[in-house]
Write a protein that holds these residues in place. Structure first.
Motif, short mmCIF file in Angstrom:
data_model
loop_
_atom_site.label_atom_id
_atom_site.label_comp_id
_atom_site.label_asym_id
_atom_site.label_seq_id
_atom_site.Cartn_x
_atom_site.Cartn_y
_atom_site.Cartn_z
N ILE A 69 -14.46 -51.08 69.38
CA ILE A 69 -14.50 -49.62 69.30
C ILE A 69 -15.94 -49.21 69.49
CG2 ILE A 69 -14.61 -49.72 66.78
CD1 ILE A 69 -13.12 -47.00 66.73
N SER A 70 -16.14 -48.22 70.33
CA SER A 70 -17.50 -47.76 70.64
C SER A 70 -18.09 -46.99 69.47
CB SER A 70 -17.46 -46.86 71.88
OG SER A 70 -16.82 -45.63 71.57
N ASP A 71 -19.38 -46.76 69.56
CA ASP A 71 -20.00 -45.82 68.63
C ASP A 71 -19.44 -44.44 68.95
OD1 ASP A 71 -21.56 -47.80 67.43
OD2 ASP A 71 -23.24 -47.46 68.81
N SER A 80 -15.35 -38.53 69.52
CA SER A 80 -14.50 -39.41 70.33
C SER A 80 -15.05 -40.82 70.30
CB SER A 80 -14.41 -38.91 71.78
OG SER A 80 -15.68 -38.97 72.39
N VAL A 81 -14.16 -41.75 70.54
CA VAL A 81 -14.52 -43.17 70.65
C VAL A 81 -13.67 -43.79 71.75
CG1 VAL A 81 -15.19 -43.45 68.22
CG2 VAL A 81 -12.83 -43.91 68.91
N VAL A 82 -14.15 -44.89 72.29
CA VAL A 82 -13.37 -45.69 73.24
C VAL A 82 -12.93 -46.94 72.50
CG1 VAL A 82 -13.43 -47.03 75.38
CG2 VAL A 82 -14.61 -44.82 75.24
N MET A 83 -11.65 -47.25 72.59
CA MET A 83 -11.09 -48.45 71.98
C MET A 83 -10.54 -49.35 73.08
SD MET A 83 -8.96 -46.87 68.80
CE MET A 83 -9.66 -45.63 67.73
N ASP A 84 -10.98 -50.59 73.09
CA ASP A 84 -10.48 -51.59 74.03
C ASP A 84 -9.80 -52.69 73.24
OD1 ASP A 84 -11.47 -50.49 76.49
OD2 ASP A 84 -13.48 -51.08 75.84
N MET A 85 -8.61 -53.08 73.67
CA MET A 85 -7.85 -54.10 72.95
C MET A 85 -7.20 -55.07 73.92
SD MET A 85 -5.96 -51.90 69.98
CE MET A 85 -5.49 -50.54 71.03
N ALA A 101 -10.00 -41.96 72.17
CA ALA A 101 -9.44 -41.25 71.03
C ALA A 101 -10.35 -40.07 70.69
CB ALA A 101 -9.33 -42.19 69.83
N ILE A 102 -9.74 -38.92 70.47
CA ILE A 102 -10.48 -37.73 70.11
C ILE A 102 -9.97 -37.25 68.75
CG2 ILE A 102 -11.03 -35.33 70.71
CD1 ILE A 102 -10.69 -36.15 73.64
N TYR A 103 -10.91 -36.97 67.87
CA TYR A 103 -10.59 -36.58 66.50
C TYR A 103 -11.18 -35.21 66.20
CZ TYR A 103 -9.67 -41.57 66.03
OH TYR A 103 -9.19 -42.83 66.21
N VAL A 111 -8.18 -33.95 60.73
CA VAL A 111 -6.98 -33.11 60.74
C VAL A 111 -6.14 -33.33 62.00
CG1 VAL A 111 -7.93 -31.36 59.19
CG2 VAL A 111 -8.20 -31.10 61.68
N ALA A 112 -6.74 -33.93 63.03
CA ALA A 112 -6.01 -34.19 64.26
C ALA A 112 -6.65 -35.37 64.98
CB ALA A 112 -6.00 -32.97 65.17
N GLU A 113 -5.78 -36.14 65.64
CA GLU A 113 -6.24 -37.23 66.50
C GLU A 113 -5.34 -37.24 67.71
OE1 GLU A 113 -5.86 -40.94 64.33
OE2 GLU A 113 -3.67 -40.91 64.46
N GLU A 114 -5.93 -37.58 68.85
CA GLU A 114 -5.14 -37.69 70.07
C GLU A 114 -5.69 -38.85 70.89
OE1 GLU A 114 -3.20 -35.03 73.66
OE2 GLU A 114 -4.53 -34.07 72.21
N PHE A 115 -4.75 -39.66 71.39
CA PHE A 115 -5.11 -40.86 72.13
C PHE A 115 -4.73 -40.69 73.60
CE2 PHE A 115 -4.16 -41.98 67.76
CZ PHE A 115 -5.32 -42.65 67.39
N PHE A 116 -5.64 -41.04 74.47
CA PHE A 116 -5.43 -40.95 75.91
C PHE A 116 -5.53 -42.34 76.52
CE2 PHE A 116 -7.04 -36.90 74.46
CZ PHE A 116 -6.24 -35.99 75.12
#
Length: 123
Positions: A69-71, A80-85, A101-103, A111-116
């Motif tokens: 997970i990025s800083d 926002s962060v970038v997650m690689d798995m 991911a944007i929070y 209160v909200a999160e959205e994953f792209f």
């Protein structure tokens, strides 16, 4: 907590594999979680439901080969962060994916999160 503090705490908990603890500590009771349109958990509402979604995902994993997970990048009350798995799932085999991911943070809680992401294919 300020948005920067929430962001840094979430990143650290995720890096430590403490995803459910992150929900317990950082999420608002009325949080909304969105996944890409057409995915099984496209919309999840409420802290308990988001925690259950996290537990379900963890139970579907056979092995995590690599996860990063990025800083965070923070702007006002969003980050926002970038997650690689690279993960082997019990039912779907091995898949690599990258998502943004944007929070949204309000009153020190997410209160909200959205994953792209593009839905990965097994392989």
């Amino acid at each position: 907590m300020k948005t920067q503090e929430v962001a840094e705490k979430l990143v650290q908990l995720c890096r430590d594999g403490k995803n459910t603890e992150a929900v317990d500590e950082l999420y608002a009771d009325h949080v909304i979680s969105k996944e890409p349109k057409g995915t099984p958990m496209e919309l999840t509402e409420g802290k308990a439901a988001v925690k259950n979604k996290t537990i379900y995902w963890e139970s579907s994993v056979e092995e995590i080969h690599k996860a990063t997970i990025s800083d965070p990048i923070v702007s006002s009350n969003h980050f926002s962060v970038v997650m690689d798995m690279d993960v082997t799932y019990k039912e779907h085999g091995r898949m690599a994916m990258s998502e943004i991911a944007i929070y949204e943070v309000k009153d020190g809680k997410i209160v909200a999160e959205e994953f792209f992401y593009s839905v990965p294919t097994p392989g």
